[in-house]
Every structure is written in C-alpha cells, then in structure tokens.
Scaffold this motif. Structure first.
Motif, PDB file in Angstrom:
ATOM      1  N   ASP A   1       0.813  -1.222   0.000  1.00 51.72           N
ATOM      2  CA  ASP A   1       0.000   0.000   0.000  1.00 51.72           C
ATOM      3  C   ASP A   1       0.844   1.269   0.000  1.00 51.72           C
ATOM      4  O   ASP A   1       0.539   2.230  -0.705  1.00 51.72           O
ATOM      5  N   THR A   2       1.906   1.294   0.802  1.00 49.16           N
ATOM      6  CA  THR A   2       2.687   2.520   0.989  1.00 49.16           C
ATOM      7  C   THR A   2       3.991   2.542   0.201  1.00 49.16           C
ATOM      8  O   THR A   2       4.526   3.617  -0.084  1.00 49.16           O
ATOM      9  N   GLY A   3       4.521   1.363  -0.131  1.00 47.82           N
ATOM     10  CA  GLY A   3       5.826   1.313  -0.786  1.00 47.82           C
ATOM     11  C   GLY A   3       6.978   1.483   0.176  1.00 47.82           C
ATOM     12  O   GLY A   3       8.143   1.500  -0.230  1.00 47.82           O
TER      13      GLY A   3
ATOM     14  N   LEU B   1       3.824  -7.609  15.947  1.00 43.91           N
ATOM     15  CA  LEU B   1       4.655  -6.869  14.999  1.00 43.91           C
ATOM     16  C   LEU B   1       4.376  -7.303  13.564  1.00 43.91           C
ATOM     17  O   LEU B   1       4.292  -6.474  12.649  1.00 43.91           O
ATOM     18  N   VAL B   2       4.190  -8.616  13.359  1.00 46.40           N
ATOM     19  CA  VAL B   2       3.872  -9.130  12.021  1.00 46.40           C
ATOM     20  C   VAL B   2       2.516  -8.591  11.552  1.00 46.40           C
ATOM     21  O   VAL B   2       2.370  -8.144  10.406  1.00 46.40           O
ATOM     22  N   ASN B   3       1.521  -8.614  12.448  1.00 43.35           N
ATOM     23  CA  ASN B   3       0.183  -8.144  12.080  1.00 43.35           C
ATOM     24  C   ASN B   3       0.180  -6.655  11.762  1.00 43.35           C
ATOM     25  O   ASN B   3      -0.482  -6.210  10.820  1.00 43.35           O
ATOM     26  N   TYR B   4       0.908  -5.883  12.551  1.00 50.05           N
ATOM     27  CA  TYR B   4       0.973  -4.443  12.304  1.00 50.05           C
ATOM     28  C   TYR B   4       1.697  -4.161  10.986  1.00 50.05           C
ATOM     29  O   TYR B   4       1.251  -3.330  10.177  1.00 50.05           O
ATOM     30  N   THR B   5       2.771  -4.876  10.734  1.00 52.74           N
ATOM     31  CA  THR B   5       3.562  -4.671   9.520  1.00 52.74           C
ATOM     32  C   THR B   5       2.750  -4.984   8.271  1.00 52.74           C
ATOM     33  O   THR B   5       2.869  -4.296   7.252  1.00 52.74           O
ATOM     34  N   ASN B   6       1.903  -6.011   8.338  1.00 51.68           N
ATOM     35  CA  ASN B   6       1.170  -6.483   7.158  1.00 51.68           C
ATOM     36  C   ASN B   6      -0.290  -6.023   7.123  1.00 51.68           C
ATOM     37  O   ASN B   6      -1.098  -6.567   6.392  1.00 51.68           O
ATOM     38  N   ARG B   7      -0.604  -5.001   7.911  1.00 48.20           N
ATOM     39  CA  ARG B   7      -1.965  -4.461   7.907  1.00 48.20           C
ATOM     40  C   ARG B   7      -2.256  -3.785   6.572  1.00 48.20           C
ATOM     41  O   ARG B   7      -1.342  -3.530   5.772  1.00 48.20           O
ATOM     42  N   ASN B   8      -3.523  -3.465   6.351  1.00 46.98           N
ATOM     43  CA  ASN B   8      -3.899  -2.603   5.226  1.00 46.98           C
ATOM     44  C   ASN B   8      -3.542  -1.181   5.633  1.00 46.98           C
ATOM     45  O   ASN B   8      -4.206  -0.587   6.486  1.00 46.98           O
ATOM     46  N   ALA B   9      -2.480  -0.625   5.074  1.00 45.93           N
ATOM     47  CA  ALA B   9      -1.927   0.643   5.540  1.00 45.93           C
ATOM     48  C   ALA B   9      -2.815   1.842   5.216  1.00 45.93           C
ATOM     49  O   ALA B   9      -2.543   2.953   5.669  1.00 45.93           O
ATOM     50  N   ALA B  10      -3.868   1.624   4.433  1.00 46.66           N
ATOM     51  CA  ALA B  10      -4.779   2.726   4.144  1.00 46.66           C
ATOM     52  C   ALA B  10      -5.645   3.061   5.356  1.00 46.66           C
ATOM     53  O   ALA B  10      -6.352   4.071   5.363  1.00 46.66           O
ATOM     54  N   SER B  11      -5.593   2.220   6.385  1.00 44.90           N
ATOM     55  CA  SER B  11      -6.367   2.447   7.610  1.00 44.90           C
ATOM     56  C   SER B  11      -5.396   2.625   8.774  1.00 44.90           C
ATOM     57  O   SER B  11      -4.967   1.645   9.390  1.00 44.90           O
ATOM     58  N   PRO B  12      -5.003   3.862   9.088  1.00 42.10           N
ATOM     59  CA  PRO B  12      -4.011   4.113  10.140  1.00 42.10           C
ATOM     60  C   PRO B  12      -4.519   3.703  11.513  1.00 42.10           C
ATOM     61  O   PRO B  12      -5.714   3.734  11.786  1.00 42.10           O
TER      62      PRO B  12
ATOM     63  N   GLU C   1      -9.816  -0.811  10.457  1.00 44.87           N
ATOM     64  CA  GLU C   1     -10.441  -1.284   9.223  1.00 44.87           C
ATOM     65  C   GLU C   1     -11.874  -1.749   9.497  1.00 44.87           C
ATOM     66  O   GLU C   1     -12.773  -1.535   8.682  1.00 44.87           O
ATOM     67  N   ILE C   2     -12.067  -2.396  10.656  1.00 45.06           N
ATOM     68  CA  ILE C   2     -13.410  -2.872  10.999  1.00 45.06           C
ATOM     69  C   ILE C   2     -14.322  -1.705  11.359  1.00 45.06           C
ATOM     70  O   ILE C   2     -15.506  -1.678  10.992  1.00 45.06           O
ATOM     71  N   LEU C   3     -13.764  -0.703  12.056  1.00 51.26           N
ATOM     72  CA  LEU C   3     -14.574   0.442  12.498  1.00 51.26           C
ATOM     73  C   LEU C   3     -14.887   1.414  11.370  1.00 51.26           C
ATOM     74  O   LEU C   3     -16.004   1.943  11.276  1.00 51.26           O
ATOM     75  N   ASN C   4     -13.893   1.648  10.496  1.00 43.83           N
ATOM     76  CA  ASN C   4     -14.056   2.667   9.452  1.00 43.83           C
ATOM     77  C   ASN C   4     -14.134   2.108   8.040  1.00 43.83           C
ATOM     78  O   ASN C   4     -14.419   2.849   7.095  1.00 43.83           O
ATOM     79  N   GLY C   5     -13.880   0.825   7.885  1.00 43.31           N
ATOM     80  CA  GLY C   5     -13.901   0.229   6.551  1.00 43.31           C
ATOM     81  C   GLY C   5     -12.556   0.356   5.863  1.00 43.31           C
ATOM     82  O   GLY C   5     -11.676   1.101   6.298  1.00 43.31           O
ATOM     83  N   ILE C   6     -12.379  -0.406   4.794  1.00 45.19           N
ATOM     84  CA  ILE C   6     -11.166  -0.295   3.981  1.00 45.19           C
ATOM     85  C   ILE C   6     -11.554   0.120   2.570  1.00 45.19           C
ATOM     86  O   ILE C   6     -12.694  -0.060   2.131  1.00 45.19           O
ATOM     87  N   ALA C   7     -10.591   0.693   1.871  1.00 42.97           N
ATOM     88  CA  ALA C   7     -10.856   1.197   0.520  1.00 42.97           C
ATOM     89  C   ALA C   7     -11.149   0.041  -0.426  1.00 42.97           C
ATOM     90  O   ALA C   7     -10.422  -0.953  -0.456  1.00 42.97           O
ATOM     91  N   VAL C   8     -12.227   0.177  -1.170  1.00 42.89           N
ATOM     92  CA  VAL C   8     -12.554  -0.803  -2.208  1.00 42.89           C
ATOM     93  C   VAL C   8     -12.513  -0.090  -3.558  1.00 42.89           C
ATOM     94  O   VAL C   8     -12.839   1.097  -3.660  1.00 42.89           O
ATOM     95  N   THR C   9     -12.089  -0.825  -4.562  1.00 42.33           N
ATOM     96  CA  THR C   9     -11.923  -0.239  -5.893  1.00 42.33           C
ATOM     97  C   THR C   9     -12.631  -1.085  -6.940  1.00 42.33           C
ATOM     98  O   THR C   9     -13.074  -2.209  -6.658  1.00 42.33           O
TER      99      THR C   9
ATOM    100  N   GLN D   1      -4.707 -12.467  -2.577  1.00 47.00           N
ATOM    101  CA  GLN D   1      -4.286 -11.252  -1.887  1.00 47.00           C
ATOM    102  C   GLN D   1      -5.196 -10.079  -2.267  1.00 47.00           C
ATOM    103  O   GLN D   1      -5.574  -9.261  -1.437  1.00 47.00           O
ATOM    104  N   ARG D   2      -5.528 -10.013  -3.548  1.00 43.22           N
ATOM    105  CA  ARG D   2      -6.477  -8.995  -4.016  1.00 43.22           C
ATOM    106  C   ARG D   2      -7.871  -9.608  -3.910  1.00 43.22           C
ATOM    107  O   ARG D   2      -8.341 -10.312  -4.784  1.00 43.22           O
ATOM    108  N   CYS D   3      -8.505  -9.331  -2.788  1.00 44.03           N
ATOM    109  CA  CYS D   3      -9.774  -9.967  -2.457  1.00 44.03           C
ATOM    110  C   CYS D   3     -10.926  -9.297  -3.215  1.00 44.03           C
ATOM    111  O   CYS D   3     -10.837  -8.120  -3.588  1.00 44.03           O
ATOM    112  N   THR D   4     -11.997 -10.030  -3.445  1.00 40.13           N
ATOM    113  CA  THR D   4     -13.168  -9.481  -4.137  1.00 40.13           C
ATOM    114  C   THR D   4     -14.428  -9.665  -3.296  1.00 40.13           C
ATOM    115  O   THR D   4     -14.489 -10.555  -2.442  1.00 40.13           O
TER     116      THR D   4
END
Length: 320
Positions: free
Chosen positions: A79-81, A127-138, A197-205, A286-289
């Motif tokens: 997400d962030t690079g 640490l693993v879970n935080y590192t691999n989170r969906n970074a669009a949801s701070p 992500e659960i409280l505010n949602g994640i970006a869908v495209t 990984q790219r879920c639908t």
C-alpha cells in the motif's frame, strides 16, 4: 518481448488459482531475502519504479526484473511502498516462527515457561500483524497497545488455564496446549491490530483500481481470511510435531540427548513452516473481491447510482 513494455506489476503466476498463488508466495517468503542489505533492497525498488515509469536500464534482462520484483514484494509494503521492518516481513516467518514455536512446544510443562514463550510469540505476532496491515487504515499507538495487551492476555489465559486443566490429562493433550493458545490469540490479535479497518472500513476499488468507497464488510471478510490463514500456518507443526516428539522420546537414544530436544523441535518446525507459510498465505487471493450486492446498503447504492450494473465486484487488499 520488448522490456520497455514489460508490466512489472502483472503477476508472474495466475493469482486466481491456488497453485499460482503458491508459486508467488514461495517466491516472496524466501527467507534468504531477509539476509539482504537495505541498499540491495533499495536498488531493487529503484529498478521496479524505473520499470513502472516505462524506462528499463540497457542490458537489463527479464529475469533481473522478476528478481527485483521478488525483492520488492518481500520487503516493501504493497500500500505505501515503504520498507517493512525485517521481523514483520513474511520472509522472516520461517526463521522467526521456527525458533519461537519450537521453544513453545519444548517448554510447555511449567507455568513460567508457558507465560514467557507465549509473551514472546504474541510480541512477534503483533509486529507481524501491524507490519502487514492494510496501511490505508491508520492505527494509533494507543490502539496498538490495547491490541497487544488484549491478544497477549488471551494467549496467556488460554495457555495457563489449559496447562493447569491438563495436568491429569494424557501427556499428548498437554503438548497441544500451545497451539490452542496460538489459535485463540490469533482470533483476537489480528482483528484488534486492524480494528480501524473494521470500524471505518477499507478502501474498495473497481477492477481498474478506481476507488469506490470504504467498506466495513470488506474489512471483516479480509481479516477473517487472514485469521484462517494464520491458524492454518501454525496447525501442522504444532499438532503433528508433538505426536512425533512423543514417539521419539520413548527411544533410549533420545533420552540420552534431552538437551537437544529443543533444537530438534526448532529444526522440525522450520521444515513445516517452509511449506506452510506460502501454503497458508495462498489459501485466499491477496487482491480480495466482494460482490457489490453484499456491500453496505449506502455504499452499494452509491456504486449503482454512479456505474449502474457495470461494476459487479469490488476489489481490496486483504493484507497478510
């Protein structure tokens, strides 16, 4: 094929199939990449970004581009690079996981040992879970702390409670206590660490990456799949290995080398994880639908009003 038109972000293997995803994750969870220097990883990132811009350095082969993308995927957040911390990378799951899991399986008899190794494991998992989170949801430092304490408490309560409960149970049952604690903690740790992500949602495209909105239902689906993957990742080593060790320990040669039981379990866990880390990561794309019809009513209505029936599916990064 002209390398100037090489699409470096196109999957090398078909990600709609389990075997395609398995090859992909065998590639990026290669623990040898964790040994590479930051400068080497930055070189790979620079080559990937140059290729994305449509300019490939002269003399660069297709295999070099694939290897650069392998390093990029293994070390940089999708997400962030940004370069991820080494302990949180999936390429560190085998060396990190084998050491911690091996010692959890070895030191399961006393409460202090159970408490210590479950704490170490949950610190690693957080640490693993935080590192691999969906970074669009701070997520804030306070939320990280609450998630860590909650998951660690769950693991300790499960492990210590079952450890005391199984004192009179067959020895093999006691050996399975660490897995029960790990599974219970994963069910808490991952949702808590990704609570935003659960409280505010994640970006869908849409299929082309155009943002359509934020979805809580998509977040729940993605996080649920990650929980299933993580429990599956741990299950074979933590369920089958105790059976193997119990049988081996009956032999006299094993009784003479009790000091090696810990290292032996660490190595055997490593054998399981070499296969289970990529296999578990491959269970779901990984790219879920998600079908538009299953989204929240307001988001569904918004998409339908803008696009009609042209958009039937939304896409999102489920994280790892």
């Amino acid at each position: 094929m002209a390398l100037s038109s090489f699409d470096i972000d196109a999957p090398r293997w078909d990600q709609s199939t389990f075997m395609g995803r398995l090859k992909h994750f065998f590639n990026i969870t290669d623990c040898r990449t964790a040994l590479l220097s930051d400068s080497r990883l930055d070189e790979a990132k620079a080559l990937v970004e140059t290729c994305r811009a449509g300019s490939v350095p002269p003399g660069t082969s297709e295999e070099q581009l694939y290897y650069a993308k392998k390093l990029y995927d293994s070390a940089f957040h999708p997400d962030t690079g940004d370069r991820m911390n080494i302990i949180g990378r999936m390429s560190f799951q085998v060396p990190g996981g084998m050491a911690i899991t091996g010692f959890m399986l070895q030191f399961y008899r006393t409460v202090p040992a159970v408490v210590f190794w479950q704490w170490v494991n949950q610190s690693f998992n957080a640490l693993v879970n935080y590192t691999n989170r969906n970074a669009a949801s701070p997520i804030s430092p306070k939320q990280i702390g609450v998630a860590y304490v909650t998951a660690t408490s769950t693991a300790l309560a499960t492990a210590v409670g079952l450890n005391l409960y199984t004192k009179k149970a067959p020895p093999l049952v006691a050996r399975w206590v660490p897995f029960a604690a790990v599974a219970a903690a994963n069910c808490v740790n991952i949702p808590m660490m990704r609570q935003q992500e659960i409280l505010n949602g994640i970006a869908v495209t849409d299929e082309n990456g155009n943002k359509l909105g934020q979805s809580k239902k998509a977040a729940v689906k993605g996080i649920t799949q990650v929980v299933v993957s993580r429990v599956t990742m741990a299950a074979p080593g933590m369920i089958i290995l105790p059976i193997i060790m119990q049988r081996l320990e009956k032999y006299k040669f094993m009784q003479r080398i009790t000091f090696l039981h810990g290292p032996i379990q660490v190595m055997l866990v490593g054998v399981f994880l070499i296969f289970m880390v990529p296999a578990a990561c491959s269970l779901f794309p990984q790219r879920c639908t998600m079908a538009v019809s299953k989204l929240e009513p307001e988001l569904r209505d918004s998409i339908v009003s803008q696009y009609g029936d042209k958009v039937q599916l939304v896409y999102f990064n489920k994280g790892l």
